[in-house]
Design a protein around this motif. Structure first.
Motif, PDB file in Angstrom:
ATOM      1  N   GLN A  80      59.064 -19.944  30.312  1.00 17.33           N
ATOM      2  CA  GLN A  80      59.893 -18.821  30.766  1.00 17.33           C
ATOM      3  C   GLN A  80      60.985 -18.521  29.741  1.00 17.33           C
ATOM      4  OE1 GLN A  80      58.517 -21.032  32.729  1.00 17.33           O
ATOM      5  NE2 GLN A  80      57.712 -19.940  34.505  1.00 17.33           N
ATOM      6  N   TRP A  81      61.596 -19.565  29.188  1.00 15.17           N
ATOM      7  CA  TRP A  81      62.612 -19.364  28.143  1.00 15.17           C
ATOM      8  C   TRP A  81      61.965 -18.789  26.877  1.00 15.17           C
ATOM      9  CZ3 TRP A  81      67.361 -19.333  29.774  1.00 15.17           C
ATOM     10  CH2 TRP A  81      67.747 -20.172  30.814  1.00 15.17           C
ATOM     11  N   LEU A  82      60.795 -19.317  26.511  1.00 13.03           N
ATOM     12  CA  LEU A  82      60.132 -18.844  25.281  1.00 13.03           C
ATOM     13  C   LEU A  82      59.753 -17.367  25.394  1.00 13.03           C
ATOM     14  CD1 LEU A  82      57.795 -21.883  24.418  1.00 13.03           C
ATOM     15  CD2 LEU A  82      59.991 -21.296  23.372  1.00 13.03           C
ATOM     16  N   GLU A  83      59.433 -16.936  26.600  1.00 17.88           N
ATOM     17  CA  GLU A  83      59.089 -15.520  26.781  1.00 17.88           C
ATOM     18  C   GLU A  83      60.312 -14.619  26.567  1.00 17.88           C
ATOM     19  OE1 GLU A  83      57.335 -15.516  30.661  1.00 17.88           O
ATOM     20  OE2 GLU A  83      55.400 -16.247  29.889  1.00 17.88           O
ATOM     21  N   LEU A  84      61.491 -15.122  26.941  1.00 16.87           N
ATOM     22  CA  LEU A  84      62.708 -14.310  26.799  1.00 16.87           C
ATOM     23  C   LEU A  84      63.335 -14.417  25.413  1.00 16.87           C
ATOM     24  CD1 LEU A  84      64.596 -14.902  30.179  1.00 16.87           C
ATOM     25  CD2 LEU A  84      63.089 -13.026  29.535  1.00 16.87           C
ATOM     26  N   ALA A  85      62.994 -15.468  24.694  1.00 23.24           N
ATOM     27  CA  ALA A  85      63.611 -15.719  23.387  1.00 23.24           C
ATOM     28  C   ALA A  85      62.494 -15.797  22.339  1.00 23.24           C
ATOM     29  CB  ALA A  85      64.408 -17.023  23.413  1.00 23.24           C
ATOM     30  N   PRO A  86      62.164 -14.665  21.720  1.00 23.38           N
ATOM     31  CA  PRO A  86      60.959 -14.613  20.881  1.00 23.38           C
ATOM     32  C   PRO A  86      60.980 -15.530  19.660  1.00 23.38           C
ATOM     33  CG  PRO A  86      62.116 -12.479  20.902  1.00 23.38           C
ATOM     34  CD  PRO A  86      62.816 -13.355  21.878  1.00 23.38           C
ATOM     35  N   ALA A  87      62.176 -15.921  19.181  1.00 25.15           N
ATOM     36  CA  ALA A  87      62.226 -16.799  18.006  1.00 25.15           C
ATOM     37  C   ALA A  87      62.370 -18.262  18.399  1.00 25.15           C
ATOM     38  CB  ALA A  87      63.389 -16.393  17.098  1.00 25.15           C
ATOM     39  N   ALA A  88      62.408 -18.530  19.685  1.00 23.11           N
ATOM     40  CA  ALA A  88      62.645 -19.912  20.125  1.00 23.11           C
ATOM     41  C   ALA A  88      61.385 -20.755  19.987  1.00 23.11           C
ATOM     42  CB  ALA A  88      63.109 -19.923  21.575  1.00 23.11           C
ATOM     43  N   GLN A  89      61.617 -22.050  19.793  1.00 20.41           N
ATOM     44  CA  GLN A  89      60.528 -23.002  19.617  1.00 20.41           C
ATOM     45  C   GLN A  89      60.885 -24.284  20.351  1.00 20.41           C
ATOM     46  OE1 GLN A  89      59.943 -23.788  15.438  1.00 20.41           O
ATOM     47  NE2 GLN A  89      57.793 -24.329  15.742  1.00 20.41           N
ATOM     48  N   PRO A  90      59.905 -24.920  20.997  1.00 23.86           N
ATOM     49  CA  PRO A  90      60.193 -26.246  21.540  1.00 23.86           C
ATOM     50  C   PRO A  90      60.431 -27.226  20.393  1.00 23.86           C
ATOM     51  CG  PRO A  90      58.007 -25.445  22.229  1.00 23.86           C
ATOM     52  CD  PRO A  90      58.516 -24.518  21.184  1.00 23.86           C
ATOM     53  N   VAL A  91      61.267 -28.230  20.658  1.00 20.88           N
ATOM     54  CA  VAL A  91      61.560 -29.260  19.656  1.00 20.88           C
ATOM     55  C   VAL A  91      61.324 -30.605  20.309  1.00 20.88           C
ATOM     56  CG1 VAL A  91      63.317 -30.238  18.153  1.00 20.88           C
ATOM     57  CG2 VAL A  91      63.397 -27.820  18.709  1.00 20.88           C
ATOM     58  N   CYS A  92      60.442 -31.413  19.718  1.00 21.68           N
ATOM     59  CA  CYS A  92      60.183 -32.738  20.301  1.00 21.68           C
ATOM     60  C   CYS A  92      59.515 -33.625  19.267  1.00 21.68           C
ATOM     61  CB  CYS A  92      59.327 -32.614  21.564  1.00 21.68           C
ATOM     62  SG  CYS A  92      57.694 -31.926  21.284  1.00 21.68           S
ATOM     63  N   GLY A  93      59.220 -34.838  19.652  1.00 21.91           N
ATOM     64  CA  GLY A  93      58.560 -35.772  18.754  1.00 21.91           C
ATOM     65  C   GLY A  93      57.061 -35.510  18.678  1.00 21.91           C
ATOM     66  N   LEU A  94      56.410 -36.257  17.787  1.00 18.98           N
ATOM     67  CA  LEU A  94      54.974 -36.056  17.543  1.00 18.98           C
ATOM     68  C   LEU A  94      54.153 -36.349  18.796  1.00 18.98           C
ATOM     69  CD1 LEU A  94      52.781 -35.549  15.307  1.00 18.98           C
ATOM     70  CD2 LEU A  94      52.631 -38.044  15.146  1.00 18.98           C
ATOM     71  N   VAL A  95      54.461 -37.430  19.479  1.00 22.09           N
ATOM     72  CA  VAL A  95      53.680 -37.788  20.671  1.00 22.09           C
ATOM     73  C   VAL A  95      53.814 -36.698  21.730  1.00 22.09           C
ATOM     74  CG1 VAL A  95      53.432 -39.452  22.553  1.00 22.09           C
ATOM     75  CG2 VAL A  95      53.823 -40.270  20.223  1.00 22.09           C
ATOM     76  N   GLY A  96      55.033 -36.253  21.960  1.00 27.84           N
ATOM     77  CA  GLY A  96      55.251 -35.196  22.954  1.00 27.84           C
ATOM     78  C   GLY A  96      54.471 -33.945  22.598  1.00 27.84           C
ATOM     79  N   ALA A  97      54.519 -33.563  21.307  1.00 26.08           N
ATOM     80  CA  ALA A  97      53.837 -32.335  20.877  1.00 26.08           C
ATOM     81  C   ALA A  97      52.331 -32.455  21.054  1.00 26.08           C
ATOM     82  CB  ALA A  97      54.186 -32.038  19.426  1.00 26.08           C
ATOM     83  N   LEU A  98      51.770 -33.560  20.572  1.00 24.99           N
ATOM     84  CA  LEU A  98      50.307 -33.664  20.555  1.00 24.99           C
ATOM     85  C   LEU A  98      49.719 -34.017  21.910  1.00 24.99           C
ATOM     86  CD1 LEU A  98      49.554 -35.321  17.095  1.00 24.99           C
ATOM     87  CD2 LEU A  98      49.796 -32.917  17.715  1.00 24.99           C
ATOM     88  N   VAL A  99      50.468 -34.755  22.715  1.00 27.00           N
ATOM     89  CA  VAL A  99      49.919 -35.204  24.003  1.00 27.00           C
ATOM     90  C   VAL A  99      50.097 -34.142  25.090  1.00 27.00           C
ATOM     91  CG1 VAL A  99      50.159 -36.947  25.827  1.00 27.00           C
ATOM     92  CG2 VAL A  99      50.191 -37.637  23.429  1.00 27.00           C
ATOM     93  N   ALA A 109      55.232 -26.675  19.173  1.00 23.67           N
ATOM     94  CA  ALA A 109      56.532 -27.334  19.001  1.00 23.67           C
ATOM     95  C   ALA A 109      56.862 -27.526  17.526  1.00 23.67           C
ATOM     96  CB  ALA A 109      56.511 -28.685  19.693  1.00 23.67           C
ATOM     97  N   ARG A 110      58.148 -27.534  17.255  1.00 24.22           N
ATOM     98  CA  ARG A 110      58.624 -28.060  15.972  1.00 24.22           C
ATOM     99  C   ARG A 110      58.691 -29.571  16.145  1.00 24.22           C
ATOM    100  NH1 ARG A 110      64.086 -26.423  12.675  1.00 24.22           N
ATOM    101  NH2 ARG A 110      64.188 -28.267  11.346  1.00 24.22           N
ATOM    102  N   VAL A 111      57.959 -30.292  15.327  1.00 23.70           N
ATOM    103  CA  VAL A 111      57.852 -31.741  15.505  1.00 23.70           C
ATOM    104  C   VAL A 111      58.898 -32.441  14.655  1.00 23.70           C
ATOM    105  CG1 VAL A 111      56.371 -33.748  15.150  1.00 23.70           C
ATOM    106  CG2 VAL A 111      55.404 -31.627  16.059  1.00 23.70           C
TER     107      VAL A 111
END
Ligand SMILES: [Fe+2]
Ligand SMILES: [Fe+2]
Length: 247
Positions: A80-99, A109-111
Motif C-alpha cells: 500500500q505504501w509502495l503504491e503511493l510512493a513510486p520511488a520507494a523500495q523495501p529495505v531488508c537483508g538477503l534472507v528477508g528479500a529472497l525468502v 527489495a534493496r538488499v
C-alpha cells in the motif's frame, strides 16, 4: 487511538494502541532527503496511518521502507505504501528479500548486507542482521549512527498504554512482558538460541542512546546497558532449564 511523538529531531514515532491486545504498535518516520519509514504496519491500520503520516510528510516522497522481519505488523501494508510512493523500495537483508519480500512486494527489495550503510541525507543507517532476535530467520535491525538510535523492532516489548518515551528503566516492564507472554497464548513469542546473547552483545557494542521500540515506550539512556540487561532477562526467562533426562 493514534498518537505521534517526535522522539528526536525529524524522527517521528506514530503509535497506535490496540486495547484488545493491550499493546501499542509503533511506526517510525524519518524525515530526510530520502524519507524512510521503519515498520509499514498492518494492512488494517494503513488508512489511519496514512492519514496521520500525511500530516507529517508528502507520502509520495517516501524512498525507503524498512522493517526487521517478515510479519504483518512489520510489513503487512508494504505494498500500500509502495503504491503511493513510486520511488520507494523495501529495505531488508538477503534472507528477508529472497525468502519472502521479493515474492510479496510489488517492487524488489534493496538488499543490505551486514554493516552496509543506507544514507538518507543527514542520517546514516547501518544494517545489522540479528537472526531469530527478536524472532525470524530474516530478522535484522537498523542503527542510525548520527543520533545513535537503534530501531529494535520487538526487542524490549512492553505491554500496556505506556508513555511514548521515557528515560526511566524499562527493564521491569520488559521482563513482565516476557513472563506474561510465556504464560499465555503468545508463549514462544521470542525464541532463545545459542546466538541470542551474542546478538544482543553485538548490538550493545554500537552504544545506542535511543531505543526505538515497536511495542512500548521509546527509551533514552544507556542502550548498551539495557541490551546487556535484556540478555540476562531473556536468559533467565527463556533460557534452557535443567530437564531430567529420561533413560
Ligand atoms: Fe515480530
Ligand atoms: Fe512487532
Amino acid at each position: 487511538m493514534i498518537s505521534t511523538t517526535e522522539i528526536s529531531k525529524d524522527v517521528y514515532r506514530i503509535s497506535v494502541f490496540v486495547p484488545e491486545f493491550n499493546m501499542k504498535l509503533s511506526h517510525f518516520l524519518v524525515k530526510d532527503d530520502e524519507p524512510l519509514l521503519f515498520h509499514a504496519g498492518l494492512r488494517s491500520m494503513f488508512p489511519v496511518l496514512r492519514e496521520e503520516i500525511s500530516r507529517l510528510i508528502d507520502i509520495s516522497k517516501i524512498r525507503h521502507i524498512g522493517f526487521s522481519h517478515f510479519e504483518s505488523d512489520e510489513c503487512g501494508a508494504l505494498n500500500q505504501w509502495l503504491e503511493l510512493a513510486p520511488a520507494a523500495q523495501p529495505v531488508c537483508g538477503l534472507v528477508g528479500a529472497l525468502v519472502s519480500v521479493n515474492d510479496f512486494s510489488i517492487r524488489p527489495a534493496r538488499v543490505l548486507s551486514r554493516d552496509d550503510i543506507l544514507l538518507t541525507g543527514r542520517f546514516r543507517f547501518r544494517f545489522i542482521p540479528t537472526p531469530h532476535v527478536p524472532h525470524g530467520w530474516d530478522a535484522g535491525v537498523l542503527f542510525e549512527e548520527s543520533e545513535q538510535t537503534l530501531f529494535c523492532s520487538d526487542l524490549f516489548h512492553q505491554w500496556g498504554h505506556l508513555k511514548p518515551a521515557t528515560a526511566d528503566s524499562i527493564m521491569e516492564c520488559c521482563k513482565d512482558a516476557l513472563l506474561e507472554s510465556e504464560a499465555g497464548p503468545f508463549a514462544n513469542y521470542v525464541p532463545y538460541t545459542h546466538h541470542t546473547g551474542r546478538v544482543l552483545q553485538t548490538l550493545a557494542e554500537y552504544k545506542p542512546k535511543t531505543l526505538a521500540v515497536m511495542h512500548g515506550s521509546t527509551y533514552y539512556g544507556d542502550g548498551a546497558q539495557a541490551l546487556r540487561d535484556l540478555a540476562i532477562v531473556m536468559r533467565d526467562v527463556l533460557g534452557p532449564k535443567e530437564q531430567p533426562i529420561k533413560p
